[in-house]
Design a protein around this motif. Structure first.
Motif, PDB file in Angstrom:
ATOM      1  N   ASN A  15      53.151  84.222  39.858  1.00  0.00           N
ATOM      2  CA  ASN A  15      54.261  84.014  38.606  1.00  0.00           C
ATOM      3  C   ASN A  15      55.452  83.614  39.403  1.00  0.00           C
ATOM      4  O   ASN A  15      55.576  83.570  40.620  1.00  0.00           O
ATOM      5  CB  ASN A  15      54.389  85.205  37.854  1.00  0.00           C
ATOM      6  N   SER A  16      56.482  83.523  38.527  1.00  0.00           N
ATOM      7  CA  SER A  16      57.743  83.016  39.140  1.00  0.00           C
ATOM      8  C   SER A  16      58.808  84.240  38.668  1.00  0.00           C
ATOM      9  O   SER A  16      58.859  84.485  37.595  1.00  0.00           O
ATOM     10  CB  SER A  16      58.535  81.818  38.370  1.00  0.00           C
ATOM     11  N   GLY A  17      59.418  84.720  39.854  1.00  0.00           N
ATOM     12  CA  GLY A  17      60.089  85.781  39.816  1.00  0.00           C
ATOM     13  C   GLY A  17      61.706  85.757  39.066  1.00  0.00           C
ATOM     14  O   GLY A  17      61.868  84.435  38.821  1.00  0.00           O
ATOM     15  N   TRP A  21      63.829  79.138  39.588  1.00  0.00           N
ATOM     16  CA  TRP A  21      64.543  78.164  38.695  1.00  0.00           C
ATOM     17  C   TRP A  21      63.717  78.201  37.240  1.00  0.00           C
ATOM     18  O   TRP A  21      64.489  78.089  36.036  1.00  0.00           O
ATOM     19  CB  TRP A  21      64.679  76.936  39.021  1.00  0.00           C
ATOM     20  N   GLN A  22      62.570  78.549  37.200  1.00  0.00           N
ATOM     21  CA  GLN A  22      61.719  78.555  35.912  1.00  0.00           C
ATOM     22  C   GLN A  22      62.294  79.635  35.129  1.00  0.00           C
ATOM     23  O   GLN A  22      62.242  79.666  33.979  1.00  0.00           O
ATOM     24  CB  GLN A  22      60.254  78.471  36.246  1.00  0.00           C
ATOM     25  N   SER A  23      62.359  80.806  35.667  1.00  0.00           N
ATOM     26  CA  SER A  23      62.997  81.926  34.888  1.00  0.00           C
ATOM     27  C   SER A  23      64.365  81.877  34.407  1.00  0.00           C
ATOM     28  O   SER A  23      64.634  82.210  33.230  1.00  0.00           O
ATOM     29  CB  SER A  23      62.921  83.226  35.990  1.00  0.00           C
ATOM     30  N   HIS A  24      65.366  81.173  35.271  1.00  0.00           N
ATOM     31  CA  HIS A  24      66.487  80.757  34.665  1.00  0.00           C
ATOM     32  C   HIS A  24      66.262  79.773  33.514  1.00  0.00           C
ATOM     33  O   HIS A  24      67.164  80.185  32.562  1.00  0.00           O
ATOM     34  CB  HIS A  24      67.478  80.175  35.942  1.00  0.00           C
ATOM     35  N   SER A 160      62.346  80.450  44.676  1.00  0.00           N
ATOM     36  CA  SER A 160      63.581  81.136  44.704  1.00  0.00           C
ATOM     37  C   SER A 160      64.364  81.328  46.078  1.00  0.00           C
ATOM     38  O   SER A 160      65.444  81.448  45.886  1.00  0.00           O
ATOM     39  CB  SER A 160      63.084  82.779  44.435  1.00  0.00           C
ATOM     40  N   GLU A 161      63.547  81.382  47.027  1.00  0.00           N
ATOM     41  CA  GLU A 161      63.841  81.028  48.316  1.00  0.00           C
ATOM     42  C   GLU A 161      64.886  79.897  48.797  1.00  0.00           C
ATOM     43  O   GLU A 161      65.633  79.898  49.587  1.00  0.00           O
ATOM     44  CB  GLU A 161      62.680  81.235  49.637  1.00  0.00           C
TER      45      GLU A 161
END
Length: 179
Positions: A15-17, A21-24, A160-161
């Motif tokens: 998943n994306s934390g 950018w996907q969560s943003h 994220s990194e």
């Protein structure tokens, strides 16, 4: 986002934390994340079924926004689904090389990538120093999918990194796929 179009977020393995950018995008623009039952031991068929269900849940056409293993989800799904006409385009970010020797064993059923041309327009964003795929290999994948290739420079795995935040450059690329 217009009411006549929706954006589906397709994260990769694990998943994306919150800082991805996907969560943003999900928080800022109201994009919809396609949730998977198992983010740690993903089965390709299960993930493809979830994408079909998400597309069938709403009659509006969709743009797909895939990261990492999510890119392989799009390619595999497009080769099997009868619902590809519901998709108007896909942004494919940092597809990993699934045939690498050090590919995680949890992802064994993703090793064989689908290489056919996607039936909708796509843009693949690739980093020159992605630890999960050499630029030559990821460019070959994107080309096989018929994607327009955009080189992002040395940005790691574009996650994220990489410190992309909301990643406005990525959103501008997604906007190029809108009708």
């Amino acid at each position: 986002m217009s009411d006549s179009l929706r954006v589906l977020i397709l994260p990769g393995w694990q998943n994306s934390g919150a800082e991805h950018w996907q969560s943003h995008w999900e928080q800022r623009y109201g994009d919809e994340r396609v949730e998977q039952d198992d983010w740690l031991w993903p089965r390709r068929g299960d993930w493809m079924a979830q994408l079909d269900e998400a597309l069938l849940a709403d009659k509006r056409p969709a743009l797909l926004v895939a990261h990492s293993l999510g890119c392989h989800l799009v390619a595999g799904w497009a080769g099997h689904s009868q619902h590809t006409g519901r998709v108007i385009g896909a942004l494919l970010v940092a597809p990993p090389d699934t045939e690498r020797e050090d590919f995680p064993p949890q992802l064994h059923n993703w090793r064989q990538p689908r290489l056919g041309r996607l039936p909708f327009p796509s843009i693949a964003v690739l980093s020159s120093n992605d630890p999960y795929g050499a630029l030559e290999r990821t460019t070959a994948l994107a080309t096989a999918w018929g994607a327009t290739v955009v080189h992002a420079g040395p940005r790691g795995h574009l996650n994220s990194e990489s410190g992309l935040g909301v990643w406005p450059e990525g959103r501008a690329l997604l906007d190029q796929l809108r009708p």
